[in-house]
Design an enzyme around this catalytic site. Structure first.
Site, short mmCIF file in Angstrom:
data_model
loop_
_atom_site.label_atom_id
_atom_site.label_comp_id
_atom_site.label_asym_id
_atom_site.label_seq_id
_atom_site.Cartn_x
_atom_site.Cartn_y
_atom_site.Cartn_z
N TYR A 1 0.86 -1.18 0.00
CA TYR A 1 0.00 0.00 0.00
C TYR A 1 0.89 1.23 0.00
O TYR A 1 1.81 1.35 0.81
CB TYR A 1 -0.90 0.01 1.23
CG TYR A 1 -1.54 1.36 1.48
CD1 TYR A 1 -2.62 1.80 0.71
CD2 TYR A 1 -1.05 2.21 2.47
CE1 TYR A 1 -3.19 3.05 0.92
CE2 TYR A 1 -1.62 3.45 2.70
CZ TYR A 1 -2.69 3.87 1.91
OH TYR A 1 -3.25 5.10 2.12
N CYS A 2 0.63 2.16 -0.91
CA CYS A 2 1.44 3.37 -1.02
C CYS A 2 0.62 4.58 -0.58
O CYS A 2 -0.32 4.98 -1.29
CB CYS A 2 1.93 3.57 -2.46
SG CYS A 2 2.95 5.06 -2.66
N PRO A 3 0.93 5.19 0.57
CA PRO A 3 0.17 6.36 1.01
C PRO A 3 0.36 7.57 0.13
O PRO A 3 -0.49 8.46 0.09
CB PRO A 3 0.71 6.61 2.43
CG PRO A 3 2.06 5.98 2.45
CD PRO A 3 1.99 4.82 1.51
N ASN B 1 -3.32 4.46 -2.61
CA ASN B 1 -3.85 3.29 -3.32
C ASN B 1 -2.94 2.09 -3.06
O ASN B 1 -1.78 2.24 -2.66
CB ASN B 1 -3.93 3.56 -4.82
CG ASN B 1 -4.93 2.66 -5.53
OD1 ASN B 1 -5.47 1.72 -4.94
ND2 ASN B 1 -5.18 2.94 -6.79
#
Length: 730
Positions: free
Chosen positions: A458-460, A464
């Site tokens: 998960y990439c803040p 997404n």
């Protein structure tokens, strides 16, 4: 019979079928035969069991010792083959025995033996029977804390018209939900609530489900019950409400945090939401970094650098705490029980504000003094910025590869039946959150609320998940951002060299205390706002550079971040236990609470060892805590990557001689040649398309390359074989 002669005869039972037949033909007392029979069941000695039964020396429905018959012991010890044999030989599957008059089904469920339970039910076991305490199969399944068994019982017993109520009570009026909450088993709590378990029911002590959850001490279970409308103020027979009970059980902090996360104050009063719509809350969170950037810029224009830094940090802390206290409670909690800024648009707003401020500084300060000398660099920065912005928007809106859920009951039953038949009904192959078969390399995402195919992380920064369909796009984005930061830093340094000519100063710039570099010293004194942005960009440049090295290494090796984490975890366990890491560590059982039991057979999987931090020496405990901190920022991945690249995994531990002659990744399940791994990632599976199109475009379907072969990641249950090897499956 003397103890000596009994011991001699007992030793004779292990000498093979012939000696056992001779033993059975002798005139021995029935108690000894039964004792031998039960011991053979406990030891999983099917040969002896068959010999005793087929000789007629024992009645399998009257073989009680310690008040439990052989079938009960086979169910307790998870002896699938023996239980199957006894049932086929006529053992009564509904026989009650023991002080509590429990059936074999009750014992199998109590110990979480899914395959034994399935075997008994398919051979006529009555799931509606209760034991001496009023407990039925659902109670025992919950008590086992085996979520796989709970799923099975809910779908094949409770929802299959078998007259077992989801709110069935024992003789103490405890429902399965009360038991699950008391045990702190949040997975079971969530599943029971999904099936309509009633939150308001109480037991004979006046405890409701939330009372029990506070005793159990699991915050996620507490949050689930709060979301389901549990009554905070209901008092038990001791006149204690939830607040009194939490204080007495030492779970007050957990309870208050859970209340805060769901919009209540410490007294349980509903707090007014500042934003009525979820989109408004998200917009506020997204824009807050822009306000911080503007504030930092303005304050750097009027105050000295040390004071500007101190005030900026103070405002950042106040802003973050204000968002947590006033804005986060307004967010809708759909898939996660605990909302943090990492799971909000805050960091994507931080990226966009940094990106915007970078362009602002470039246009206002850098471009006018570099347009003639460094025109090419300016043009590259402009083009890269446009490319970065487009990729960012595409990533935020992209589908990472979520599998669609089917909530209907029939497909779930079919899936469970299919997995049981092939011996793969466990957490590695079945997702208890989405109740569907789990493809290889997929993972359930709390953010997306779905299984994500070839899940990476998960990439803040893009708000997404990164998975099958957008991982390549993410890599293009990361490289673009990295190059843009490099260009900006280069132009900043050239700009700083000219600051004493650009800004008219009566005195020479002040001497720098900490900065020994003349160029940086000029920048910090003549243009603090640009210098602060330069430092912030430099920090991100270093961090993103390390992340890109890790990502490229994973692509080179053909693995994902969760798979690398699993390898790191198993490598640490192997180091602590002086063992060689598993050849297939991705699919190991994570812990006892989520355990899955399979029939005992010669092909049974290796047991996973677990280590408690509390059991370690103080020095090792400190290392464990540091490791946890490093994992939060990805430093553990950096370390493992560099160790693997340099081939010094063992030497860095202080070992002059390696304990085992292979690297951490050598036995990885999907390890292919590096060229194959690169083409698998960078080229989509449409072999009819031009090469440039395969490189720049990601597939919008579930199909991709793996090991040089096109596979459907939504239906990936077997891995393509490596060269010269048979096909592997999970």
């Amino acid at each position: 019979m003397s103890e000596v002669s009994r011991d001699e005869n007992m030793r004779g039972t292990s000498d093979g079928i012939g000696s056992q037949a001779q033993f059975l033909e002798s005139e021995l007392d029935t108690e000894f035969v039964v004792e031998t029979f039960i011991e053979a069941i406990k030891d999983d000695d099917l040969k002896v069991v068959k010999e005793v039964v087929e000789s007629g020396a024992i009645d399998i429905n009257k073989d009680c010792i310690d008040e439990l018959p052989g079938l009960h012991w086979a169910c307790i010890k998870n002896r699938f083959s023996i239980a199957k044999f006894l049932i086929r030989r006529g053992a009564n599957v509904n026989q009650t025995a023991g002080p509590e008059r429990a059936t074999a089904l009750h014992w199998a469920a109590r110990y979480g033996h899914v395959y034994i339970v399935d075997l008994l039910l398919k051979h006529g076991a009555n799931p509606t029977l209760i034991d001496g305490q009023g407990l039925n199969i659902l109670h025992f399944s919950v008590y086992s804390s085996n979520i796989m068994l709970v799923v099975y019982v809910l779908y094949f017993v409770v929802s299959n018209n078998n007259n077992v109520d989801i709110d069935s009570r024992d003789y103490n009026n405890r429902t399965p939900l009360l038991w699950a909450a008391y045990q702190g088993d949040f997975l079971t709590v969530e599943l029971l609530l999904k099936f309509g378990a009633t939150v308001a029911l109480t037991d004979n002590r006046g405890f409701n489900a939330l009372h029990c959850a506070l005793v159990g001490g699991d915050q996620r279970a507490i949050c689930d019950l709060i979301l389901s409308g549990a009554n905070f103020y209901e008092r038990n027979n001791q006149k204690q409400d939830c607040f009194d009970l939490a204080k007495g059980m030492g779970t007050k902090a957990l309870f208050e945090q859970a209340l805060q996360h769901h919009g209540y104050d410490k007294l349980g009063n509903q707090k007014d939401k500042i934003f009525k719509k979820n989109s408004h809350s998200q917009l506020m969170i997204f824009l807050s970094p822009f306000a911080l950037m503007i504030y930092t810029y303005l304050i750097s224009l009027i105050l000295s650098p040390p004071l500007a830094i101190a005030l900026s940090l103070l405002v950042i802390v106040v802003t973050v705490n204000s968002l947590k206290k006033f804005v986060l409670p307004s967010l809708t909690r759909k898939n996660i029980y605990k909302v943090s800024l990492v799971r909000t648009p805050f960091f994507s707003g931080l990226f966009m504000s940094t990106f915007s401020f970078l362009l602002f500084i470039w246009v206002k300060k850098l471009y006018p003094y570099s347009v003639f000398d460094y025109t090419a660099k300016d043009a590259q920065l402009l083009i890269t910025s446009l490319f970065t912005f487009v990729l960012f928007l595409k990533l935020v809106r992209s589908d990472p590869g979520c599998l669609k859920m089917d909530d209907s009951t029939t497909p779930v039953r079919e899936t469970i039946n299919q997995l049981i038949q092939i011996g793969k009904y466990d957490r590695n192959n079945f997702c208890v959150e989405t109740l569907e078969r789990k493809p290889l390399r997929s993972k359930y995402s709390l953010f997306s609320g779905a299984l994500v195919a070839r899940f990476n992380h998960y990439c803040p920064w893009v708000y997404n998940d990164i998975g099958l369909k957008n991982h390549k796009l993410f890599m293009f984005f990361a490289f673009s951002v990295q190059y843009e930061m490099f260009l900006f830093m280069w132009l900043c340094l050239e700009y700083f060299k000219k600051t004493n000519h650009i800004y008219e100063q009566v005195e020479e710039y002040a001497k720098c205390t900490f900065l020994k570099n003349e160029t940086l010293c000029k920048g910090s004194n003549y243009d603090p706002s640009t210098f602060f942005l330069f430092i912030w960009i430099s920090m991100n440049f270093v961090w993103l550079g390390g992340m890109l090295i890790v990502q490229c290494f994973q692509i080179f090796k053909g693995i994902t971040s969760p798979e690398l984490y699993a390898l790191i975890k198993e490598e640490r366990k192997a180091e602590a236990l002086n063992l060689i890491p598993f050849e297939n560590p991705i699919f190991s059982i994570p812990n006892g609470k989520n355990r899955d039991t399979v029939p005992e057979d010669p092909n049974a999987t290796t047991v996973t060892h677990t280590i408690s931090i509390d059991s370690l020496e103080p020095r090792n405990r400190r290392h464990a805590i540091l490791d946890a901190c490093f994992s939060m920022v990805g430093l553990n991945q950096w370390v493992v990557t560099f160790k693997e690249m340099l081939g010094i995994s063992n030497l860095l531990r202080g070992n002059s001689q390696p304990r085992h002659n292979h690297s951490l990744l050598r036995n990885f399940l999907v390890a292919n040649h590096w060229k194959t791994n690169l083409t698998d990632f960078w080229l989509n599976s449409d072999v009819t398309a031009p090469l440039w199109q395969r490189f720049f475009y990601s597939s919008d379907t579930s199909k991709a390359m793996l090991g040089g072969v096109e596979v459907d990641y939504y239906q990936l249950y077997e891995l393509p074989a490596r060269e010269g090897e048979p096909i592997s499956s999970n």
